[in-house]
Scaffold this motif. Structure first.
Motif, short mmCIF file in Angstrom:
data_model
loop_
_atom_site.label_atom_id
_atom_site.label_comp_id
_atom_site.label_asym_id
_atom_site.label_seq_id
_atom_site.Cartn_x
_atom_site.Cartn_y
_atom_site.Cartn_z
N ALA A 169 13.64 14.71 -23.16
CA ALA A 169 13.32 13.57 -24.03
C ALA A 169 12.22 12.71 -23.42
CB ALA A 169 14.58 12.74 -24.28
N LEU A 170 12.33 12.41 -22.12
CA LEU A 170 11.29 11.61 -21.47
C LEU A 170 9.97 12.37 -21.42
CD1 LEU A 170 13.33 9.99 -18.55
CD2 LEU A 170 12.41 8.84 -20.57
N GLY A 171 10.04 13.69 -21.26
CA GLY A 171 8.82 14.49 -21.29
C GLY A 171 8.14 14.43 -22.65
N VAL A 300 9.48 19.97 -16.78
CA VAL A 300 10.81 19.97 -17.42
C VAL A 300 11.52 21.29 -17.16
CG1 VAL A 300 12.00 19.96 -19.64
CG2 VAL A 300 10.22 18.26 -19.16
N ARG A 301 10.80 22.41 -17.27
CA ARG A 301 11.43 23.71 -17.03
C ARG A 301 11.85 23.85 -15.57
NH1 ARG A 301 10.81 27.61 -20.99
NH2 ARG A 301 12.33 28.70 -19.66
N PHE A 312 9.63 17.08 -4.87
CA PHE A 312 8.55 18.01 -4.54
C PHE A 312 7.54 18.11 -5.69
CE2 PHE A 312 6.82 22.35 -4.72
CZ PHE A 312 6.11 22.35 -3.53
N TYR A 313 8.05 18.10 -6.94
CA TYR A 313 7.14 18.16 -8.07
C TYR A 313 6.24 16.92 -8.08
CZ TYR A 313 10.94 21.31 -9.42
OH TYR A 313 11.92 22.27 -9.42
N GLY A 314 6.80 15.76 -7.78
CA GLY A 314 6.00 14.55 -7.72
C GLY A 314 4.97 14.61 -6.60
N ALA A 315 5.38 15.09 -5.41
CA ALA A 315 4.45 15.20 -4.29
C ALA A 315 3.34 16.20 -4.59
CB ALA A 315 5.21 15.60 -3.03
N LEU A 316 3.68 17.32 -5.21
CA LEU A 316 2.68 18.31 -5.58
C LEU A 316 1.68 17.71 -6.58
CD1 LEU A 316 1.61 21.22 -5.53
CD2 LEU A 316 3.24 21.76 -7.37
N GLY A 317 2.19 16.94 -7.54
CA GLY A 317 1.30 16.30 -8.51
C GLY A 317 0.33 15.34 -7.84
N MET A 318 0.79 14.57 -6.87
CA MET A 318 -0.09 13.63 -6.18
C MET A 318 -1.14 14.36 -5.36
SD MET A 318 2.37 10.44 -5.14
CE MET A 318 1.01 9.30 -5.22
N PHE A 346 -3.10 16.78 -15.25
CA PHE A 346 -1.99 17.70 -14.96
C PHE A 346 -1.13 17.13 -13.83
CE2 PHE A 346 -0.24 21.35 -12.60
CZ PHE A 346 0.44 22.00 -13.62
N GLY A 347 -1.77 16.58 -12.79
CA GLY A 347 -1.00 16.00 -11.70
C GLY A 347 -0.21 14.78 -12.14
N ILE A 348 -0.81 13.93 -12.98
CA ILE A 348 -0.09 12.76 -13.47
C ILE A 348 1.14 13.18 -14.27
CG2 ILE A 348 -0.25 10.81 -15.08
CD1 ILE A 348 -3.12 10.43 -14.17
N ALA A 349 1.01 14.25 -15.05
CA ALA A 349 2.16 14.75 -15.81
C ALA A 349 3.28 15.19 -14.88
CB ALA A 349 1.73 15.91 -16.71
N LEU A 350 2.93 15.86 -13.78
CA LEU A 350 3.96 16.27 -12.82
C LEU A 350 4.68 15.05 -12.25
CD1 LEU A 350 2.22 19.13 -10.77
CD2 LEU A 350 3.82 19.36 -12.67
N VAL A 351 3.92 14.04 -11.83
CA VAL A 351 4.51 12.87 -11.18
C VAL A 351 5.39 12.11 -12.17
CG1 VAL A 351 4.04 10.72 -9.97
CG2 VAL A 351 2.59 12.71 -9.56
N ASP A 352 4.84 11.79 -13.34
CA ASP A 352 5.60 10.99 -14.31
C ASP A 352 6.85 11.71 -14.79
OD1 ASP A 352 3.73 9.02 -14.11
OD2 ASP A 352 2.73 9.42 -16.01
N THR A 353 6.72 13.00 -15.12
CA THR A 353 7.87 13.73 -15.67
C THR A 353 8.96 13.93 -14.62
OG1 THR A 353 6.27 14.92 -17.04
CG2 THR A 353 8.52 15.75 -17.02
N ALA A 354 8.57 14.03 -13.35
CA ALA A 354 9.58 14.19 -12.30
C ALA A 354 10.23 12.87 -11.91
CB ALA A 354 8.93 14.83 -11.06
N LEU A 355 9.47 11.77 -11.89
CA LEU A 355 9.97 10.54 -11.32
C LEU A 355 10.57 9.57 -12.32
CD1 LEU A 355 7.33 9.76 -8.54
CD2 LEU A 355 9.43 11.10 -8.42
#
Length: 458
Positions: A169-171, A300-301, A312-318, A346-355
């Motif tokens: 939902a947040l994604g 999300v997946r 880790f997803y957030g760190a990878l995105g940064m 793409f990195g911002i999506a990883l950080v926001d969706t994870a955190l």
């Protein structure tokens, strides 16, 4: 029925976030000509003088009376920067109050109030004829966003209490934010060019009104009395000093700095360094929508399969944001610059969706499961970046250079990525139920808990 209602509420929130970000970005291609028409006509009957500094070549449109005083190009750039930053600055000031109010009265009423203020702001934009009115409309949007954005995200976290539904939902909400931000400049530019200055804002105002009416039908304010027994949320000042929440808030602010600082500076850099045309400048960010949505989907997946690796997803995105920021100054044509911008989004999506889901889990584990204040903190993190961007970025480029700006932003993201290791153990210990839901399993003890139990059964 409860499941259908929460899906419709998700639609309402997504439309509200979409509108807010479209209104934030729709004026990007319009403002230079808008102000040029305000100040350039003078007493002559001929075409208006082109805008100084950031003029986009449309100064020949005599759309508005000349009520904007003539100014030097540098002064005009400063005023445009202040205009862009005013929304985030007021939102930054109001968020602590809005988060506390949302925790006390619930999510639906503040969301409705935020939509009403955004509607008023959009209509004001449509009929603005001087700089002061534009500034008032922009600031009014910040007031509405402080309530609509925070209440909307908190409502999603409350209604989707279990994973992986909450992350999905947040994604979805993040995808709407991305679409609104990236599609708004071409949307506003095309309608402004062929239909007039008021049409883009009137279209957004109509959608905002329909969204508010749908929210009224789903959750009328008179029915919000059920929240009288809502648990008392943790005060925002206590959440701010929680070290885990502070780490997440810092990551959200840091990862959005490249986007916030590049938006007001990359157009001039592209014109000066590669001779970019107007259509290239206008479409600079649009291709980045697709990697952003891809980043949301991938995160999300992955979070569904490996929920303990959210940090880790957030760190990878940064790390991706940092590397992409450093590559921007090396680009020499429009096709090349699209690649690092896609990497940043793409990195911002990883950080926001994870955190963003992690914030809700931190509240569930360490505090009371009421989400208004914690998502007000997240909104503050975004506003810090977007309030500084239009004002500070141009000054950094002027004194140090565009390359140094990008290298500094990239280095900040790369250095902050290891800090997310601090969240490793918290993510591994996240419970599947919040404390409030565990209490609900023992049987309802009040009106609010009874209603929540009936919703879970539904």
């Amino acid at each position: 029925e409860a499941r259908r209602q929460r899906r419709l509420l998700l639609v309402v929130v997504c439309v509200a976030l979409l509108l807010d970000n479209m209104l934030y970005m729709v004026i990007v291609p319009i403002i230079p000509d808008y102000i040029a028409a305000m100040r350039g006509g003078g007493g002559t009957a001929g075409p208006a003088a082109p805008a100084g500094g950031n003029g986009s070549g449309g100064g020949n449109r005599s759309l508005l009376p000349a009520r904007y005083p003539p100014a030097a190009g540098d002064n005009e750039d400063v005023q445009i920067g202040v205009l862009f930053a005013s929304k985030a600055m007021l939102q930054l000031l109001v968020n602590p109050l809005s988060g506390t109010l949302i925790d006390r009265v619930g999510y639906e009423a503040p969301l409705l109030a935020g939509l009403a203020v955004m509607f008023l702001s959009t209509v004001t934009f449509a009929f603005a004829e001087n700089y002061a009115t534009l500034f008032a409309a922009r600031s009014l949007q910040g007031l509405g966003s402080a309530f609509a954005d925070t209440a909307g995200i908190a409502l999603i976290a409350d209604r989707y209490a279990e994973e992986p539904a909450r992350s999905r939902a947040l994604g979805t909400a993040l995808a709407c934010i991305s679409f609104g931000s990236l599609a708004a400049p071409p949307f506003g530019g095309v309608l402004y060019e062929f239909a007039g200055k008021r049409v883009p804002f009137l279209v957004l105002a109509c959608v905002c009104l329909l969204d508010a009416l749908l929210l009224l039908a789903l959750a009328p304010p008179c029915a919000a009395g059920a929240r009288a027994n809502m648990p008392v949320g943790t005060p925002i000042h206590r959440l701010m000093v929680d070290p885990y929440i502070a780490v997440v808030a810092g990551a959200l602010a840091t990862c959005n700095i490249p986007l916030a600082f590049l938006e007001p500076t990359i157009a001039n850099w592209m014109k000066e360094s590669m001779g970019a045309s107007e259509w290239e400048v206008g479409l600079t960010w649009l291709p980045a929508f697709f990697p952003h949505v891809l980043g949301v989907y991938v995160t999300v997946r992955l979070a569904t399969a490996y929920p303990h690796l959210q940090w880790f997803y957030g760190a990878l995105g940064m790390a991706i944001i940092g590397a992409s920021s450093c590559l921007v100054p090396a680009c020499r044509n429009f096709g090349q610059v699209i690649v690092p911008l896609c990497g940043i989004c793409f990195g911002i999506a990883l950080v926001d969706t994870a955190l963003l889901p992690t914030l809700a889990f931190l509240v569930d584990v360490r505090h009371v499961s009421v989400y208004g204040s914690v998502y007000a903190i997240a909104d503050i993190s975004y506003c810090v970046a977007y309030a500084l961007g239009p004002i500070v970025a141009g000054q950094i480029v002027h004194t140090m250079g565009f390359a140094q700006l990008n290298l500094g932003m990239g280095l900040a993201n790369v250095l902050y990525a290891p800090v997310l290791l601090f969240l490793k153990n918290v993510c591994q210990m996240k419970p599947s139920h919040s404390e409030r839901n565990i209490l609900l399993e023992e049987g309802p003890k009040g009106l609010y808990d009874t209603i929540k139990m009936e919703e879970r059964k539904g």
